[in-house]
Design an enzyme around this catalytic site. Structure first.
Site, short mmCIF file in Angstrom:
data_model
loop_
_atom_site.label_atom_id
_atom_site.label_comp_id
_atom_site.label_asym_id
_atom_site.label_seq_id
_atom_site.Cartn_x
_atom_site.Cartn_y
_atom_site.Cartn_z
N LEU A 87 0.83 -1.21 0.00
CA LEU A 87 0.00 0.00 0.00
C LEU A 87 0.86 1.26 0.00
O LEU A 87 2.05 1.22 0.33
CB LEU A 87 -0.93 -0.03 1.23
N PRO A 88 0.25 2.40 -0.37
CA PRO A 88 1.07 3.60 -0.59
C PRO A 88 1.70 4.22 0.66
O PRO A 88 2.81 4.72 0.60
CB PRO A 88 0.12 4.59 -1.27
N THR A 109 6.13 0.60 2.13
CA THR A 109 7.15 1.39 2.82
C THR A 109 6.42 2.31 3.79
O THR A 109 5.71 3.24 3.37
CB THR A 109 7.97 2.24 1.83
N LYS A 137 14.65 -0.02 4.92
CA LYS A 137 14.07 0.53 3.67
C LYS A 137 14.23 2.05 3.62
O LYS A 137 14.55 2.62 2.58
CB LYS A 137 12.59 0.12 3.59
N LYS A 188 7.45 11.01 0.54
CA LYS A 188 6.97 10.34 1.76
C LYS A 188 8.11 9.62 2.47
O LYS A 188 8.31 9.76 3.68
CB LYS A 188 5.86 9.35 1.40
P1 NAD Z 1 0.79 2.87 -6.27
O1 NAD Z 1 0.20 4.17 -5.85
O2 NAD Z 1 1.05 2.60 -7.72
O3 NAD Z 1 -0.09 1.66 -5.71
C1 NAD Z 1 -0.71 1.63 -4.46
C2 NAD Z 1 -2.04 0.94 -4.64
O4 NAD Z 1 -2.65 0.71 -3.38
C3 NAD Z 1 -3.04 1.77 -5.47
O5 NAD Z 1 -3.47 1.01 -6.58
C4 NAD Z 1 -4.16 2.04 -4.49
O6 NAD Z 1 -5.44 2.10 -5.13
C5 NAD Z 1 -4.04 0.86 -3.56
N1 NAD Z 1 -4.69 0.99 -2.25
C6 NAD Z 1 -4.78 2.07 -1.45
N2 NAD Z 1 -5.45 1.74 -0.32
C7 NAD Z 1 -5.78 0.40 -0.42
C8 NAD Z 1 -6.45 -0.54 0.42
N3 NAD Z 1 -6.93 -0.19 1.63
N4 NAD Z 1 -6.57 -1.83 -0.01
C9 NAD Z 1 -6.07 -2.21 -1.19
N5 NAD Z 1 -5.43 -1.36 -2.04
C10 NAD Z 1 -5.28 -0.07 -1.65
O7 NAD Z 1 2.15 2.72 -5.43
P2 NAD Z 1 3.37 1.73 -5.72
O8 NAD Z 1 4.40 2.43 -6.54
O9 NAD Z 1 2.86 0.40 -6.12
O10 NAD Z 1 3.97 1.67 -4.24
C11 NAD Z 1 3.37 0.85 -3.23
C12 NAD Z 1 4.32 0.83 -2.02
O11 NAD Z 1 5.58 0.30 -2.43
C13 NAD Z 1 4.60 2.22 -1.44
O12 NAD Z 1 4.68 2.11 -0.05
C14 NAD Z 1 5.95 2.58 -2.07
O13 NAD Z 1 6.65 3.51 -1.28
C15 NAD Z 1 6.62 1.22 -2.14
N6 NAD Z 1 7.63 1.03 -3.18
C16 NAD Z 1 7.43 1.47 -4.46
C17 NAD Z 1 8.41 1.24 -5.43
C18 NAD Z 1 8.25 1.69 -6.86
O14 NAD Z 1 9.24 1.66 -7.62
N7 NAD Z 1 7.05 2.09 -7.29
C19 NAD Z 1 9.58 0.55 -5.10
C20 NAD Z 1 9.74 0.08 -3.79
C21 NAD Z 1 8.76 0.33 -2.83
#
Ligand code: NAD
Length: 297
Positions: free
Chosen positions: A63-64, A94, A169, A244
């Site tokens: 989740l975000p 994260t 992380k 964030k």
């Molecule tokens: P994103 O915004 O693309 O995806 C997050 C998803 O979570 C969205 O589709 C949103 O609709 C969903 N969501 C929100 N609340 C929810 C709930 N209660 N139940 C189910 N789904 C829900 O973000 P992302 O890039 O996939 O990042 C996700 C996490 O991973 C974050 O914490 C980010 O910091 C971490 N992260 C991202 C990357 C990257 O390269 N994108 C790399 C490492 C870590």
């Protein structure tokens, strides 16, 4: 068929990670409030998650931010209290180490096995199943999680007790932001003097400036066709998520009375970038801010 794994959060990362589990032939139930993200996985054969049942033994979330994780798991309607004792819960988001530790405590009260297991490796690593998982929790729970995590990652590392995965992380992403900014500055300086950005990148990759941003995530458009920089900074890791992470790292540093001058500067630069309307763009788009700071000739 095996008991279904439930996967929450099917965005840039979660969608690709869930896809890896489906590709491995695992039985998967999924949920995301964004219809397009949910549908993409249903189209690939996942089942929609509706409610918790006795048959759910593994839960994964991606989740975000803190608020979304808190809302999913904690409180009167939270998932933790609905799950059967013995369920393995793996949060890959994260988030702050404080919330991770709170989740561990609450999970323990309900007899659940909990792991904070944020990831590194970006969307390419998620798609290829080469992520690194940075795990916080007991060694026995890391061992329990190993089989399912190994479908999504190559390095499953035990950072320490509850919350240690989240600490690792945040350290990693503070460093990532710093070397991304440094990479942007170096490329901009070279290009300003007529160097080709692709050639300069190759030179620095084979020299002591070598780093992950240069090697797999080049911020200069056109240097790497697959990188977000070559897709108008679409996809990838949103700048608002990097902000964030830098904010969480800053809060940790403040709480521990540790000085992080470069991390603080990176936080300020990403805050400016986000406030100028680039929040959804990939974090390598910070190159645009660096270039906009060049004094006019
Ligand atoms: P994103 O915004 O693309 O995806 C997050 C998803 O979570 C969205 O589709 C949103 O609709 C969903 N969501 C929100 N609340 C929810 C709930 N209660 N139940 C189910 N789904 C829900 O973000 P992302 O890039 O996939 O990042 C996700 C996490 O991973 C974050 O914490 C980010 O910091 C971490 N992260 C991202 C990357 C990257 O390269 N994108 C790399 C490492 C870590």
């Amino acid at each position: 068929m095996d008991a279904p794994i439930v996967f929450f959060g099917l965005g840039q990362m979660g969608g690709r990670m869930a896809q890896r589990l489906l590709n491995a032939g695992l039985n998967l139930e999924v949920y995301d409030p964004a219809p397009a993200c949910l549908q993409a996985l249903l189209d690939q054969g996942a089942q929609p998650f509706t409610q918790v049942g006795e048959h759910h033994h593994i839960i994964i979330s991606m989740l975000p931010h803190d608020q979304a994780v808190h809302d999913l798991y904690m409180g009167a309607t939270g998932l933790l209290q609905q799950l059967a004792a013995g369920t393995l819960v793996i949060d890959c988001s994260t988030i702050s180490p404080e919330l991770s530790r709170q989740l561990h405590l609450e999970a323990k009260n309900f007899g659940l096995d909990f792991l904070d297991a944020p990831v590194s490796g970006g969307v390419t690593g998620a798609a290829a199943g080469t992520l690194s998982f940075l795990c916080g929790g007991s060694a026995s729970v890391v061992t329990l999680a190993q089989p399912v995590l190994s479908h999504m990652g190559q390095n499953i590392m035990h950072a320490g007790p509850a919350g240690a995965g989240s600490v690792a992380k945040l350290c990693n992403n503070m460093l990532l932001a710093i070397h991304m900014l440094g990479t942007c500055e170096a490329l901009n300086l070279g290009v300003s003097q007529g160097l080709d950005p692709a050639l300069l990148s190759t030179i620095m990759q084979k020299s002591s400036g070598r780093n992950w941003s240069l090697e797999v995530y080049n911020p200069w458009p056109g240097v790497m066709p697959q990188a977000p920089a070559s897709q108008n900074y679409r996809g990838g890791f949103q700048s608002q998520l990097m902000l964030k992470d830098l904010t969480l790292a800053h809060q940790s540093a403040k709480a521990m009375q540790v000085s992080t001058p470069l991390g603080s500067l990176a936080q300020q630069l990403y805050a400016q970038h986000v406030s100028e309307g680039h929040e959804h763009e990939d974090f390598s788009g910070i190159l645009q801010l660096i270039r906009s700071m060049d004094p006019l000739p």
